[in-house]
Scaffold this motif. Structure first.
Motif, PDB file in Angstrom:
ATOM      1  N   ILE A  67      -2.071  35.000 -17.457  1.00  0.00           N
ATOM      2  CA  ILE A  67      -1.728  33.840 -16.637  1.00  0.00           C
ATOM      3  C   ILE A  67      -2.863  33.623 -15.655  1.00  0.00           C
ATOM      4  CG2 ILE A  67       0.794  33.864 -16.789  1.00  0.00           C
ATOM      5  CD1 ILE A  67       0.939  35.577 -14.393  1.00  0.00           C
ATOM      6  N   GLY A  68      -3.029  32.407 -15.227  1.00  0.00           N
ATOM      7  CA  GLY A  68      -4.126  32.055 -14.339  1.00  0.00           C
ATOM      8  C   GLY A  68      -4.464  30.592 -14.548  1.00  0.00           C
ATOM      9  N   ARG A 110      -6.930  37.780  -9.277  1.00  0.00           N
ATOM     10  CA  ARG A 110      -6.512  37.157 -10.531  1.00  0.00           C
ATOM     11  C   ARG A 110      -6.360  35.630 -10.473  1.00  0.00           C
ATOM     12  NH1 ARG A 110      -1.673  38.683 -14.754  1.00  0.00           N
ATOM     13  NH2 ARG A 110      -0.433  38.772 -12.871  1.00  0.00           N
ATOM     14  N   ASP A 111      -6.547  35.011  -9.321  1.00  0.00           N
ATOM     15  CA  ASP A 111      -6.393  33.551  -9.282  1.00  0.00           C
ATOM     16  C   ASP A 111      -7.418  32.940  -8.330  1.00  0.00           C
ATOM     17  OD1 ASP A 111      -5.272  31.259 -10.277  1.00  0.00           O
ATOM     18  OD2 ASP A 111      -3.596  31.228  -8.883  1.00  0.00           O
ATOM     19  N   GLU A 159       6.523  35.690  -8.047  1.00  0.00           N
ATOM     20  CA  GLU A 159       5.318  35.442  -7.265  1.00  0.00           C
ATOM     21  C   GLU A 159       5.597  35.558  -5.765  1.00  0.00           C
ATOM     22  OE1 GLU A 159       3.121  31.993  -8.421  1.00  0.00           O
ATOM     23  OE2 GLU A 159       3.331  32.416 -10.544  1.00  0.00           O
ATOM     24  N   GLN A 215       9.704  31.895 -12.458  1.00  0.00           N
ATOM     25  CA  GLN A 215       8.508  32.689 -12.222  1.00  0.00           C
ATOM     26  C   GLN A 215       8.192  32.774 -10.731  1.00  0.00           C
ATOM     27  OE1 GLN A 215       5.240  31.641 -14.671  1.00  0.00           O
ATOM     28  NE2 GLN A 215       3.774  32.880 -13.549  1.00  0.00           N
ATOM     29  N   ASP A 229       4.096  45.681 -13.858  1.00  0.00           N
ATOM     30  CA  ASP A 229       4.359  44.352 -13.288  1.00  0.00           C
ATOM     31  C   ASP A 229       5.740  44.256 -12.654  1.00  0.00           C
ATOM     32  OD1 ASP A 229       1.993  43.109 -13.815  1.00  0.00           O
ATOM     33  OD2 ASP A 229       2.617  42.301 -15.740  1.00  0.00           O
ATOM     34  N   ARG A 284       0.225  28.108 -16.704  1.00  0.00           N
ATOM     35  CA  ARG A 284       0.752  29.481 -16.620  1.00  0.00           C
ATOM     36  C   ARG A 284       0.743  30.101 -17.991  1.00  0.00           C
ATOM     37  NH1 ARG A 284      -0.309  30.668 -11.809  1.00  0.00           N
ATOM     38  NH2 ARG A 284       1.128  30.013 -10.200  1.00  0.00           N
ATOM     39  N   LEU A 290      -0.207  35.930  -8.085  1.00  0.00           N
ATOM     40  CA  LEU A 290      -0.624  36.515  -9.363  1.00  0.00           C
ATOM     41  C   LEU A 290      -1.410  37.810  -9.181  1.00  0.00           C
ATOM     42  CD1 LEU A 290      -1.766  33.360 -11.396  1.00  0.00           C
ATOM     43  CD2 LEU A 290       0.510  34.345 -11.143  1.00  0.00           C
TER      44      LEU A 290
END
Length: 690
Positions: free
Chosen positions: A545-546, A506-507, A423, A419, A326, A690, A528
């Motif tokens: 997260i999502g 992922r989103d 992103e 965050q 990540d 989140r 994400l």
């Protein structure tokens, strides 16, 4: 990589001397002939003690490099090759077990960011290790206590070192099989080669990571004060996230030029973590962390990014820390050629268009394009920050007057969002190299004066969320338009899954599907997104997260993210398209608040489906097509990810449904667009957990 248990050294740790790879009397010229280790085949060269005496000039003090817990290190030359020879103190703290671990690890592991083991000596009581020679020594010697007249490490060099260390750690955690926990990440163990390329060294404390269902290995607490993760110190439970904490400490040292603990400083400044804490908690004070030796020569956005990464790595709770995959360091400096985009195409994924590199805007340009970010230019607001309307010239993308330019959407990072910085970086990286008719186009980005912005094509019809759920502001979407949107979104997702560097979105949710003037669906918001699993692996492990209601159950339960986790999210949106209901709505009766749980029993039969379909359609839809779409949604929502179809299969199924209801030569339902939507932000992001 072979199993460690299958590797054995030609050594006997009793009173007998180790058998050398050549006759025992070899030394001098023979030693020069012997240096040809075949590391890739699990072989390290066995030297005699006499070989290494000759190579180092009998451990001449002129060849002395440094000293640590293991013993002394000398430079030497074998067959014209410079080497570093580490000699174990016979009464040293680190013992034979760590010597054996080091030889085993560095013989089997092979990566450009790990130091190479040339060979070893285990003769009698002597224990020595022979490495490639690293001309610039350790990061510790280059970063701290730099003598007057010596140029300190510049910003770009520090970033290159951080990137290399992260890549080495990623190899240990994600490629090595079984995975390896380094356990001794610190500046003294990062060696620097030509061009200051970093290499991890000293694997005496390394441990084979947990396998199967285990989350950690239990071991006695060892390491270096200040670098050890607090959870490991307290419990003795060692995880991959223990290395992540140490990496965060190293990043903070690179940023500040300070040691993790320095008794020579005033007491309030002796602990780097204690001194830096007030600055880490306030983004406006990040600049105060920068090493004064840099003289301000660094990009503010890049400094902010490294600080944010270190904050994430230094979290007290290990599950909150990112995995090393990540960690993304540094904004992109080169963009792929059009021929590089997309890679191998899977069935069902439409080809990507030629990629134009996103433009790097200045803050002044975007200020002019949005009329100074005036409140009346705001299109919407979300967790990232605000989105503004702007005007630019169609060809040059320079700021333009409204009468002569095209509209763009400018997304501006909230300065208080930590965050959001991560992103922003993810969005630039993914949309900068991916291009497809069903992905929103990133026109450019800006990272200047602690401001981070993204510039997109403007999507005039807004988001699918607006059209499905904003009752009274738009006409209900007719069946044909809903099917068109589903097909477009599915094609975009299939493209991501089949691209050369597989991407997990992922989103996937209704608010992230934007619509152009013809109701063509485009996926947006890649903050994400994750690179898919490497070869041979089924999933990537990451913090959860999502958006509630869209996230696949296996991901919520375990943090294991599969390509098929996206398919579940698509199934949820397809169900929303059929029903006109949100994935989760606390205003509905308690048993209906979770759409998937309530609706799945209705998806299998024609009679049941009628009561589930969006009543605003007024029955104006082909029942057979609706039933097929409902059954497809049901497959996508399977609890076991292996039972879900691929997105390429989903595209085929949806196109098949569309073809059945279209007479030969006709264009189907795509010529039935509804009335234009009421003005609302196409980038409005409903609050996402989140």
């Amino acid at each position: 990589m072979g199993c460690f248990g299958c590797f054995a050294l030609e050594a006997d740790y009793g009173d007998e001397d180790v058998k050398p790879s050549k006759p025992d009397d070899s030394s001098g010229a023979d030693a020069r002939r012997k240096v040809a280790p075949d590391v890739a085949n699990g072989y390290a060269h066995s030297f005699t003690f006499k070989d290494l005496l000759v190579a180092t000039g009998y451990f001449n003090e002129a060849n002395f490099i440094g000293e640590g817990g293991f013993g002394k290190v000398y430079k030497g030359k074998i067959n014209g090759q410079m080497v570093a020879v580490k000699q174990l103190c016979q009464d040293g703290v680190q013992g034979r077990n760590e010597f054996l671990v080091e030889v085993l690890m560095l013989t089997v592991l092979n990566h450009p960011n790990l130091v190479s083991l040339v060979g070893f000596c285990a003769q009698g009581d002597e224990r020595l290790l022979v490495y490639e020679y690293m001309p610039f020594g350790s990061l510790e010697s280059q970063l701290f206590d730099v003598p007057l007249g010596k140029k300190p490490l510049d910003w770009n060099t520090r970033v290159r070192i951080a990137v290399g260390v992260a890549e080495g750690l990623s190899y240990l955690h994600n490629v090595a099989d079984p995975p390896v926990i380094y356990r001794d990440m610190k500046a003294a163990n990062i060696l620097l080669g030509e061009d200051f390329s970093p290499k991890l060294s000293d694997f005496g404390l390394a441990k084979v990571g947990p396998v199967g269902d285990r989350t950690h290995v239990s071991t006695r607490v060892m390491g270096t004060y200040g670098y050890c993760a607090p959870d490991y110190v307290v419990s003795g439970k060692l995880t991959m996230k223990s290395d992540i904490y140490s990496f965060g400490v190293l990043l903070l040292e690179l940023i500040t030029g300070r040691r993790i603990y320095d008794a020579s400083r005033p007491k309030p400044e002796q602990s780097l973590l204690t001194w830096s804490r007030p600055f880490l908690h306030d983004k406006r004070k990040f600049y105060r962390l920068a090493d004064p030796a840099l003289l301000g020569c660094y990009p503010s956005s890049a400094l902010n990014q490294l600080v944010v990464i270190s904050i994430m790595c230094l979290q007290d709770q290990p599950h909150v820390r990112p995995i090393i995959a990540d960690v993304v360091i540094g904004p992109p400096t080169t963009w792929p050629k059009p021929s590089d985009v997309g890679g191998a195409q899977e069935k069902g994924a439409a080809p990507g268009r030629a990629l134009e590199a996103p433009r790097e805007f200045t803050l002044a340009e975007l200020r002019a394009a949005t009329r100074g970010f005036k409140p009346e230019m705001v299109l919407g607001e979300g967790g990232f920050g605000r989105v503004y309307k702007g005007w630019v010239h169609e060809r040059t993308l320079n700021p333009a007057k409204s009468s002569t330019g095209i509209i763009v959407a400018v997304k501006k990072l909230n300065p208080e969002s930590v965050q959001g910085l991560q992103e922003w970086q993810s969005e630039v990286n993914f949309l900068g190299r991916l291009s497809h008719p069903n992905l929103v186009r990133l026109l450019g980005y800006c990272g200047e004066d602690r401001e981070l912005l993204l510039v997109y094509e403007f999507m005039i019809k807004g988001s699918l969320e607006n059209h499905l759920f904003r009752r009274g502001t738009t006409e209900p979407l007719p069946w044909g338009t809903r099917l068109k949107i589903a097909i477009g979104a599915a094609r975009g997702l299939a493209f991501l899954h089949s691209s050369e560097k597989q991407v997990i979105y992922r989103d996937f949710k209704a608010s992230n599907i934007l619509l152009d003037s013809d109701f063509t669906a485009k996926l947006s918001d890649f903050g994400l997104a994750k690179n898919g699993p490497s070869a041979g692996r089924s999933h990537v492990t990451t913090r959860i997260i999502g958006t509630y209601g869209y996230a696949a159950p296996e991901y919520v339960a375990t943090g294991h993210l599969y390509v098929k986790s996206d398919v579940y999210g698509f199934g949820v949106v397809l169900l929303e398209l059929l029903t006109g209901l949100r994935a989760h709505d606390p205003n509905r009766p308690s048993h209906q608040q979770n759409l998937v749980e309530w609706a799945r029993p209705f998806l299998s039969g024609r009679g049941k489906l009628t009561s589930l379909m969006d009543q605003r359609l007024g029955g104006q839809y082909p029942q057979k097509a609706a039933l097929q779409a409902a059954r497809l949604a049901n497959k996508c929502l399977a609890g076991d990810p292996r039972s879900r179809p691929s997105m390429a299969d989903v595209v085929d199924a949806l196109e098949g449904i569309d073809a059945q209801q279209v007479p030969a030569g006709a264009k189907g339902h795509r010529d039935l667009p509804p009335r234009p939507a009421a003005r609302r932000s196409p980038y409005h992001d409903s609050s996402r957990p989140r």
